[in-house]
Design an enzyme around this catalytic site. Structure first.
Site, PDB file in Angstrom:
ATOM      1  N   HIS A 186       0.872  -1.184   0.000  1.00 39.95           N
ATOM      2  CA  HIS A 186       0.000   0.000   0.000  1.00 39.95           C
ATOM      3  C   HIS A 186       0.912   1.239   0.000  1.00 39.95           C
ATOM      4  CE1 HIS A 186      -3.480   2.343   0.322  1.00 39.95           C
ATOM      5  NE2 HIS A 186      -3.844   2.139   1.561  1.00 39.95           N
ATOM      6  N   ASP A 240      -2.866  -1.929  12.431  1.00 39.95           N
ATOM      7  CA  ASP A 240      -3.830  -2.052  11.324  1.00 39.95           C
ATOM      8  C   ASP A 240      -4.870  -3.071  11.774  1.00 39.95           C
ATOM      9  OD1 ASP A 240      -5.069  -2.094   8.805  1.00 39.95           O
ATOM     10  OD2 ASP A 240      -3.529  -3.348   7.874  1.00 39.95           O
ATOM     11  N   CYS A 277      -3.607   3.267   9.589  1.00 43.48           N
ATOM     12  CA  CYS A 277      -3.980   3.659   8.220  1.00 43.48           C
ATOM     13  C   CYS A 277      -5.474   3.925   8.106  1.00 43.48           C
ATOM     14  CB  CYS A 277      -3.561   2.564   7.246  1.00 43.48           C
ATOM     15  SG  CYS A 277      -4.148   0.917   7.685  1.00 43.48           S
ATOM     16  N   ARG A 326      -3.090  11.656   3.088  1.00 41.18           N
ATOM     17  CA  ARG A 326      -3.261  10.774   1.919  1.00 41.18           C
ATOM     18  C   ARG A 326      -3.453  11.627   0.664  1.00 41.18           C
ATOM     19  NH1 ARG A 326      -5.099   5.827   2.128  1.00 41.18           N
ATOM     20  NH2 ARG A 326      -4.031   5.750   0.137  1.00 41.18           N
TER      21      ARG A 326
HETATM   22  N1  NVA Z   1      -4.693  -4.187   5.738  1.00 44.32           N
HETATM   23  C1  NVA Z   1      -5.849  -3.393   5.392  1.00 44.32           C
HETATM   24  C2  NVA Z   1      -5.441  -2.020   5.024  1.00 44.32           C
HETATM   25  C3  NVA Z   1      -6.577  -1.063   4.739  1.00 44.32           C
HETATM   26  C4  NVA Z   1      -6.125   0.303   4.350  1.00 44.32           C
HETATM   27  C5  NVA Z   1      -6.616  -4.070   4.282  1.00 44.32           C
HETATM   28  O1  NVA Z   1      -5.982  -4.518   3.313  1.00 44.32           O
HETATM   29  O2  NVA Z   1      -7.851  -4.173   4.375  1.00 44.32           O
HETATM   30  N1   CP Z   2      -6.191   3.734   4.495  1.00 42.76           N
HETATM   31  C1   CP Z   2      -6.947   3.441   3.397  1.00 42.76           C
HETATM   32  O1   CP Z   2      -6.440   2.968   2.359  1.00 42.76           O
HETATM   33  O2   CP Z   2      -8.258   3.693   3.551  1.00 42.76           O
HETATM   34  P1   CP Z   2      -9.429   3.330   2.523  1.00 42.76           P
HETATM   35  O3   CP Z   2      -9.574   1.831   2.542  1.00 42.76           O
HETATM   36  O4   CP Z   2     -10.633   4.052   3.036  1.00 42.76           O
HETATM   37  O5   CP Z   2      -9.027   3.794   1.152  1.00 42.76           O
END
Ligand code: NVA
Ligand code: CP
Length: 333
Positions: free
Chosen positions: A134, A230, A271, A316
């Site tokens: 990410h 997270d 995040c 972001r």
């Molecule tokens: N690890 C999480 C991050 C979300 C921004 C996911 O992949 O759902």
């Molecule tokens: N942190 C992040 O990527 O958030 P969203 O899933 O809302 O885009």
């Protein structure tokens, strides 16, 4: 920084520390311009396609607002409303969209999908989250850390929880690149894979970063200046993993007691979205099922004075804007 014009943005592994630093400086200057109400339409008339095979609030809004501020048009393709994957391959989609757009953002599953998209596209592709990485999130997190601490090099950074997925991987890469002291604090079996660790160790040897893998939360947070976590079950994972995750990761929840063992100036980072209370449908259901008030972070820490989560969320937009301004508009910091 070298010109990033027309580069793809798939993982921070592809960027030098100088290039990442340049993007952060550009983001800071674009943030100032936005706050001052100064126009910065550096990509006037360009068109951006947003492919989201998973849901989003921050990433989608950040790309859309940033694109509009830069003078671009945006088209959003939602998880169900296009032919992608069902009637049309990624390779064909890449070539169709390249004929109409100047850049493509992709959020979805395996990293190999965004790589395939970039291979067949003739325009830059941006990774808006895959299972493995990410990268735009890390830029926002690092801009936030720079705003708070002034510099990144030498900061003691601890990631708590499941370090095998996109956030653990990408934060380790980012810390290695930018010279932070990175600790992944997880139970055995939840650390990043050996191949990525060995790649990051080589990077760290050049930048002065350190990497540490620790199973004991108290030991991990001693001297920590940033504690990051997270969600325990990521998008795309089956509902059936909740029970094993809660069992394995409960000792790694970020609580007030844990924050008190870190450095006095420590910040809490996430995040987002976060399961810090029962005010969401899934949060309520899982908290009630497993007899808890919160998951990866207590509400007290999330809402407390050390939490910088909404500063990260705003950043972001400024950092994604910098990526597009540099890659599509050729802007330099
Ligand atoms: N690890 C999480 C991050 C979300 C921004 C996911 O992949 O759902
Ligand atoms: N942190 C992040 O990527 O958030 P969203 O899933 O809302 O885009």
């Amino acid at each position: 920084m070298n010109s990033l014009k027309n580069r793809v943005f798939l993982t921070l592994l592809d960027f030098t520390p100088e290039e990442i630093d340049g993007l952060l400086r550009l983001a800071a200057s674009l943030k100032q311009k936005k706050k001052a109400g100064e126009s910065h339409r550096l990509c006037e008339g360009k068109q951006l396609a947003l492919i989201f095979e998973k849901t989003s609030t921050r990433t989608r809004c950040a790309f859309e607002v940033a694109a509009r501020d830069l003078g671009m048009g945006v088209t959003y393709l939602d998880p169900s409303g296009s032919q992608i994957g069902k009637k049309e391959s990624i390779a064909d989609t890449a070539r169709v969209l390249s004929g109409m757009f100047d850049a493509i953002e992709y959020r979805g599953y395996g990293q190999e999908i965004v790589e395939e998209l970039a291979k067949y596209a003739s325009v830059p592709v941006f990774n808006g989250l895959t299972d493995e990485f990410h990268p735009t999130q890390i830029l926002a997190d690092f801009l936030t850390l720079r705003e708070i601490f002034g510099a990144l090099k030498g900061l003691n950074f601890v990631y708590m929880g499941d370090a095998r997925f996109n956030m653990g991987n990408s934060l380790m890469v980012g810390c290695a690149k930018m010279g932070l002291n990175f600790t992944a604090c997880s139970p055995a079996g939840y650390f990043p894979n050996a191949a990525l660790v060995s790649r990051c160790e080589k990077i760290a040897a050049e930048t002065g970063a350190t990497l540490r893998f620790c199973e004991d939360p108290d030991e991990a947070v001693r001297g920590a200046q940033a504690i990051y976590t997270d969600i325990w079950v990521s998008m795309g994972e089956p509902d059936s993993v909740w029970e094993e995750r809660i069992k394995a990761l409960s000792p790694y929840q970020v609580t007030k007691e844990l924050m008190a063992k870190a450095s006095k100036d420590a910040v809490f980072m996430h995040c987002l979205p976060a399961y810090h209370d029962k005010k969401t449908a899934i949060g309520k259901e899982k908290c009630e099922k497993f007899g808890r008030d919160s998951m990866e972070v207590s509400n007290e820490v999330f809402e407390g004075p050390q939490s910088v989560v909404f500063q990260e969320a705003e950043n972001r937009m400024h950092t994604i804007k910098a990526v597009m301004a540099a890659i599509l508009g050729g802007a330099q910091a």
